[in-house]
Scaffold this motif. Structure first.
Motif, PDB file in Angstrom:
ATOM      1  N   ASP A 197       0.814  -1.221   0.000  1.00 26.80           N
ATOM      2  CA  ASP A 197       0.000   0.000   0.000  1.00 26.80           C
ATOM      3  C   ASP A 197       0.844   1.266   0.000  1.00 26.80           C
ATOM      4  N   GLY A 198       2.116   1.135   0.379  1.00 23.18           N
ATOM      5  CA  GLY A 198       3.014   2.282   0.313  1.00 23.18           C
ATOM      6  C   GLY A 198       2.914   3.236   1.474  1.00 23.18           C
ATOM      7  N   GLU A 199       2.462   2.777   2.642  1.00 24.16           N
ATOM      8  CA  GLU A 199       2.351   3.668   3.793  1.00 24.16           C
ATOM      9  C   GLU A 199       2.786   2.958   5.067  1.00 24.16           C
ATOM     10  N   LEU A 200       3.410   3.737   5.953  1.00 25.02           N
ATOM     11  CA  LEU A 200       3.821   3.232   7.261  1.00 25.02           C
ATOM     12  C   LEU A 200       3.663   4.361   8.266  1.00 25.02           C
ATOM     13  N   LEU A 201       2.795   4.164   9.255  1.00 24.46           N
ATOM     14  CA  LEU A 201       2.553   5.148  10.306  1.00 24.46           C
ATOM     15  C   LEU A 201       3.317   4.736  11.550  1.00 24.46           C
ATOM     16  N   GLY A 205       4.177   9.719  15.197  1.00 22.23           N
ATOM     17  CA  GLY A 205       3.361  10.567  14.336  1.00 22.23           C
ATOM     18  C   GLY A 205       3.838  10.681  12.909  1.00 22.23           C
ATOM     19  N   ARG A 206       5.039  10.243  12.613  1.00 20.95           N
ATOM     20  CA  ARG A 206       5.516  10.307  11.235  1.00 20.95           C
ATOM     21  C   ARG A 206       4.814   9.257  10.373  1.00 20.95           C
ATOM     22  N   ARG A 207       4.550   9.629   9.143  1.00 20.99           N
ATOM     23  CA  ARG A 207       3.942   8.708   8.183  1.00 20.99           C
ATOM     24  C   ARG A 207       4.829   8.664   6.936  1.00 20.99           C
ATOM     25  N   PHE A 208       5.406   7.503   6.674  1.00 16.39           N
ATOM     26  CA  PHE A 208       6.245   7.328   5.491  1.00 16.39           C
ATOM     27  C   PHE A 208       5.386   6.814   4.342  1.00 16.39           C
ATOM     28  N   VAL A 209       5.601   7.391   3.160  1.00 13.67           N
ATOM     29  CA  VAL A 209       4.813   6.997   1.996  1.00 13.67           C
ATOM     30  C   VAL A 209       5.748   6.725   0.824  1.00 13.67           C
ATOM     31  N   THR A 210       5.372   5.752   0.008  1.00 13.77           N
ATOM     32  CA  THR A 210       6.085   5.462  -1.233  1.00 13.77           C
ATOM     33  C   THR A 210       5.228   5.925  -2.405  1.00 13.77           C
ATOM     34  N   ALA A 211       5.730   5.699  -3.613  1.00 17.18           N
ATOM     35  CA  ALA A 211       4.997   6.128  -4.806  1.00 17.18           C
ATOM     36  C   ALA A 211       3.674   5.389  -4.960  1.00 17.18           C
TER      37      ALA A 211
END
Length: 289
Positions: A197-201, A205-211
């Protein structure tokens, strides 16, 4: 050709029971599917492919068989693995296919029995490409917090310490996930969310996202930054190592749960030619019989 290789990979052909594997091979032969011979490799007397590792352009590129890649310039060279590796034919063929998928931007899943060289292959690939490695070993008691962030008390304050996963996300390193089949379901869900899904919370509070995430395109705006959204470094990769599914390994079936997010490679025991090459490297003065 490519069709036979893709079919063998999808079916995990080397891991099938002997009878089932024989039936599949017979069906493939009747259908005219033959093993591929990659340009740029030689053949030994048995007809097996023999790729070689060759550096070129002033050691800025590496070629394994018919696959080439640009070498990285690591900012933390101490994180690049340095191992002793005997270049035997069977593992060089696996390295070639791993390099091909890695250069296409794929995450890698190495499946195989214990002792078939999964760790060696992962480290050799990273050493060859000069890629920095972060390492995490999973077990049945691994928690999501251990995988992502760990709270620590420093100077009377609780601070969050980045895990190897988070450091790999930030700096574009390769995360080697060992014993992936031992991961509990909640840890598998976190990895699945990141890779598919391209997301890691994170807990801070940081949220990492991929393409893959719809938040990717707006992640560099001031509002997104204020909300803790961060883009994953484009060089980030995962190499997961797991035992094959089924008896006697009683872990999770990683291929069934996460296989869509990885390019899967089966690590088998070396063939006779490769075993002789390995023994010859360790005992060069022993006479062959």
């Amino acid at each position: 050709g490519d069709a036979s290789d893709a079919l063998a990979t999808a079916l995990l052909l080397p891991l099938l029971p002997t009878a089932a594997r024989g039936e599949v091979l017979a069906l493939m032969e009747n259908s005219g599917l033959q093993p591929a011979v990659t340009p740029g490799v030689s053949l030994d007397a048995s007809g097996e492919r023999q790729p070689r590792i060759v550096y070129s352009n002033g050691c800025s590129r590496v070629t394994i068989g018919g696959t080439s890649a640009q070498l990285a310039s690591p900012s933390a060279p101490e994180l690049v693995p340095h191992i002793t590796f005997v270049e035997i034919p069977s593992q060089l063929r696996t390295l070639e296919s791993m390099l091909r998928d890695f250069t296409l931007g794929e995450h890698l899943l190495l499946l195989g029995n214990q002792g078939t060289g999964k760790n060696k292959l992962a480290d050799k690939l990273l050493m060859t490409l000069r890629r920095e490695r972060e390492y995490v070993q999973l077990h049945r008691d691994t928690t999501v917090t251990q995988l992502t962030l760990s709270p620590s008390l420093e100077g009377g304050r609780v601070v969050w310490v980045d895990s190897p996963l988070v450091r790999a996300l930030l700096h574009g390193r390769v995360l080697v996930v060992d014993e992936a089949d031992k991961a509990p379901p909640e840890v598998v869900c976190v990895l699945k969310g990141l890779l598919e899904d391209g997301e890691l919370l994170l807990g801070d509070g940081r949220r990492f996202v991929t393409a893959r995430s719809p938040l990717w395109h707006g992640a560099d705006t001031p509002d997104a930054t204020a909300e803790g959204v961060r883009r994953v470094h484009t060089d980030f990769r995962v190499i997961a190592l797991a035992n094959r599914p089924g008896y006697p390994f009683l872990g999770a079936d990683v291929y069934a749960e996460l296989g869509d997010a990885f390019a899967t490679h089966v690590c088998s025991n070396p063939d006779a030619t490769s075993e002789r090459a390995l023994l010859r490297a360790y005992a060069p003065r022993v006479e062959e019989r």
